[in-house]
Enzyme design. Structure first.
Site, PDB file in Angstrom:
ATOM      1  N   TYR A   1       0.847  -1.198   0.000  1.00 56.48           N
ATOM      2  CA  TYR A   1       0.000   0.000   0.000  1.00 56.48           C
ATOM      3  C   TYR A   1       0.885   1.253   0.000  1.00 56.48           C
ATOM      4  CZ  TYR A   1      -3.553   3.405   1.305  1.00 56.48           C
ATOM      5  OH  TYR A   1      -4.385   4.493   1.314  1.00 56.48           O
TER       6      TYR A   1
ATOM      7  N   HIS B   1       1.522   4.193  -3.059  1.00 56.86           N
ATOM      8  CA  HIS B   1       1.323   5.626  -2.842  1.00 56.86           C
ATOM      9  C   HIS B   1       2.633   6.406  -2.992  1.00 56.86           C
ATOM     10  CE1 HIS B   1      -2.668   4.494  -1.584  1.00 56.86           C
ATOM     11  NE2 HIS B   1      -2.985   5.766  -1.745  1.00 56.86           N
TER      12      HIS B   1
ATOM     13  N   TYR C   1      -3.853  16.809   1.235  1.00 55.02           N
ATOM     14  CA  TYR C   1      -4.314  15.423   1.339  1.00 55.02           C
ATOM     15  C   TYR C   1      -3.252  14.601   2.062  1.00 55.02           C
ATOM     16  CZ  TYR C   1      -6.818  11.195  -0.287  1.00 55.02           C
ATOM     17  OH  TYR C   1      -7.541  10.026  -0.363  1.00 55.02           O
TER      18      TYR C   1
ATOM     19  N   TRP D   1      -7.474   3.643 -10.843  1.00 55.99           N
ATOM     20  CA  TRP D   1      -6.763   3.570  -9.557  1.00 55.99           C
ATOM     21  C   TRP D   1      -7.485   2.630  -8.599  1.00 55.99           C
ATOM     22  CZ3 TRP D   1      -2.116   4.831  -7.737  1.00 55.99           C
ATOM     23  CH2 TRP D   1      -1.922   4.843  -6.362  1.00 55.99           C
TER      24      TRP D   1
END
Length: 105
Positions: free
Chosen positions: A18, A22, A41, A76
């Site tokens: 993960y 990213h 974000y 995505w």
């Protein structure tokens, strides 16, 4: 500026993957986020738990609409579905918005 917070889970054992995905987020995904008016974000991880937060310069509804209509976001989501357990709002297709109960400046 409206704020948006969400939570999710990572498939057990997939935390490093993960993070890796990213770390290498697609430029076109960043472009969609910018087009949606999303700024500041951040995503936090504790074990398999995720917490995400962003601010919406053009409002939460606009940000949700742009993302829902984006083929990049659809791609995505497909790319992430093998490592992510994410509840989706049936109306917006986004993560359910958490209710803010406190803010301090």
């Amino acid at each position: 500026m409206e704020k948006y917070a969400w939570r999710g889970k990572i498939v057990p054992g997939m935390q490093e993957e993960y993070k890796k995905r990213h770390d290498n987020i697609w430029p076109e995904m960043k472009e969609v986020l910018a087009d949606a008016g999303i700024v500041n974000y951040s995503i936090w991880m504790q074990g398999e738990e995720l917490f995400g937060y962003y601010e919406c310069e053009k409002g939460v509804e606009y940000a949700a609409k742009v993302q829902a209509e984006s083929n990049v976001v659809k791609k995505w989501d497909e790319y992430m579905k093998d490592i992510l357990i994410m509840e989706k709002d049936p109306v917006t297709g986004a993560q359910p918005l958490l209710t803010q109960v406190f803010s301090f400046r």
